[in-house]
Write an enzyme that holds these catalytic residues in place. Structure first.
Site, PDB file in Angstrom:
ATOM      1  N   HIS A 253     -23.807   4.709   9.313  1.00 53.61           N
ATOM      2  CA  HIS A 253     -24.656   4.714  10.127  1.00 53.61           C
ATOM      3  C   HIS A 253     -24.538   5.057  11.466  1.00 53.61           C
ATOM      4  CE1 HIS A 253     -27.428   2.825   6.949  1.00 53.61           C
ATOM      5  NE2 HIS A 253     -26.437   1.848   7.025  1.00 53.61           N
ATOM      6  N   ASP A 254     -23.464   4.156  11.912  1.00 55.87           N
ATOM      7  CA  ASP A 254     -22.963   4.155  13.654  1.00 55.87           C
ATOM      8  C   ASP A 254     -22.140   5.421  13.904  1.00 55.87           C
ATOM      9  OD1 ASP A 254     -23.000   0.691  13.672  1.00 55.87           O
ATOM     10  OD2 ASP A 254     -24.680   1.850  13.795  1.00 55.87           O
TER      11      ASP A 254
END
Ligand code: RIB
Ligand code: CA
Length: 324
Positions: A253-254
């Site tokens: 995600h990040d």
């Protein structure tokens, strides 16, 4: 590009940090930490460790941030990231050599836009508590950020913290609501795109086995070996997602939020106003509304997954695991 990273340094935040620090386009002014995946003390410790393993001669300042959300009680995610935020290595993680910056996170977040010649951007990959406090403290400084990229939200996919909420927005819905309605130039990277592709277990294992390093899979005590620490962290993170949903790997995600800040053309976006539900069974849900008073944020709705995986391979996997 001058950059501030605001992170609840867990496993995918750590991968995003490696990507950011291995990207020559970025001049990282500071890494600020916020409670989320793990207590903020651990997020700070993890950030100090990863940055000094990557750049021992000149690590960016790491500043300690909010230890709890604006209103809600803190919820952490040890089942996903381990008790220490890096795969449950617990006491096997080495102690960082350098200390956190003496200034609190919000002080750095609001000072940096004023103290440099060029413009600065920010990637937030945890709950938005620090950003909300910074907005309350110095809205002029926050308006000086050229771009703010936020990993959070879920619009047309299920949540990952209950049926409708994404974790970062669930942990601090008040902060998310304040930041997203502030009128700042914000790009949201939601689960809709971050769960459209994953780092597969096969990719990780193949790299580890094909890489020049022979000291992984990680020994019992990974020591100051970034490859061993990241392997163990990703192994734990993937095990959880494989057990929970049968996914063969883990969502980065990040790292996608950092990649979108590096290469905006990697995503396609649409403008909208976003409201975040702050209470009740839909707490943390992100709702799309028609732009209000012309105020809109940009929501990522599409991703060039191939480009993302190439960036991950070139700037994280190959450098860390040493494969040719
Ligand atoms: O929902 C995923 C997000 O929550 C990621 O940023 C992960 O690190 C956690 O903070
Ligand atoms: Ca995060």
């Amino acid at each position: 590009m001058r950059m501030v990273l605001d992170m609840d340094t867990g496993v995918d935040d750590a991968v995003a940090m490696v990507l950011a620090m291995n990207s020559p386009e970025f001049e990282i002014e500071a890494i600020t930490t916020v409670a989320g995946n793990a207590p903020v003390v651990q997020c700070t410790r993890n950030s100090l460790l990863i940055t000094e393993l990557l750049r021992p001669w000149d690590p960016p300042p790491v500043a300690h941030g909010a230890c709890e959300p604006l209103v809600q009680s803190l919820i952490i995610a040890p089942e996903v990231h381990g008790h220490d935020g890096l795969g449950g290595l617990l006491d096997t993680l080495p102690t960082p050599h350098h200390a956190a910056d003496s200034r609190p996170a919000v002080e750095l977040i609001t000072a940096i836009p004023h103290d440099g010649p060029d413009d600065v951007s920010l990637v937030a990959s945890g709950p938005l508590t620090n950003l909300a406090i910074a907005l309350r403290t110095d809205p002029t400084a926050m308006a000086a950020y050229r771009r703010i990229v936020v990993m959070g939200g879920a619009f047309n996919v299920p949540g990952n913290t209950g049926p409708v909420a994404e974790f970062n927005f669930y942990v601090d819905p008040e902060a998310a609501s304040e930041v997203l309605s502030s009128g700042l130039d914000i790009t949201i990277i939601p689960l809709d795109v971050t769960t459209s592709t994953a780092l597969t277990r096969e990719t990780l294992e193949t790299l580890v086995k094909s890489g020049k390093r022979t000291d992984i899979p990680a020994p019992a005590r990974p020591g100051r070996n970034l490859a061993a620490i990241l392997y163990r962290a990703l192994d734990y993170y993937m095990n959880f997602q494989e057990d929970e949903s049968g996914l063969n790997g883990g969502f980065m995600h990040d790292a996608l939020a950092v990649a979108a800040a590096l290469f905006p053309s990697m995503i396609t976006t649409r403008p909208a106003s976003v409201e975040v539900v702050t209470s009740g069974p839909a707490r943390g849900r992100s709702l799309v509304l028609p732009p209000v008073n012309g105020r809109a944020v940009n929501i990522a709705i599409g991703l060039d997954a191939g480009a993302f995986h190439r960036v991950l391979e070139e700037r994280v996997l190959a450098p860390v695991w040493g494969s040719t």
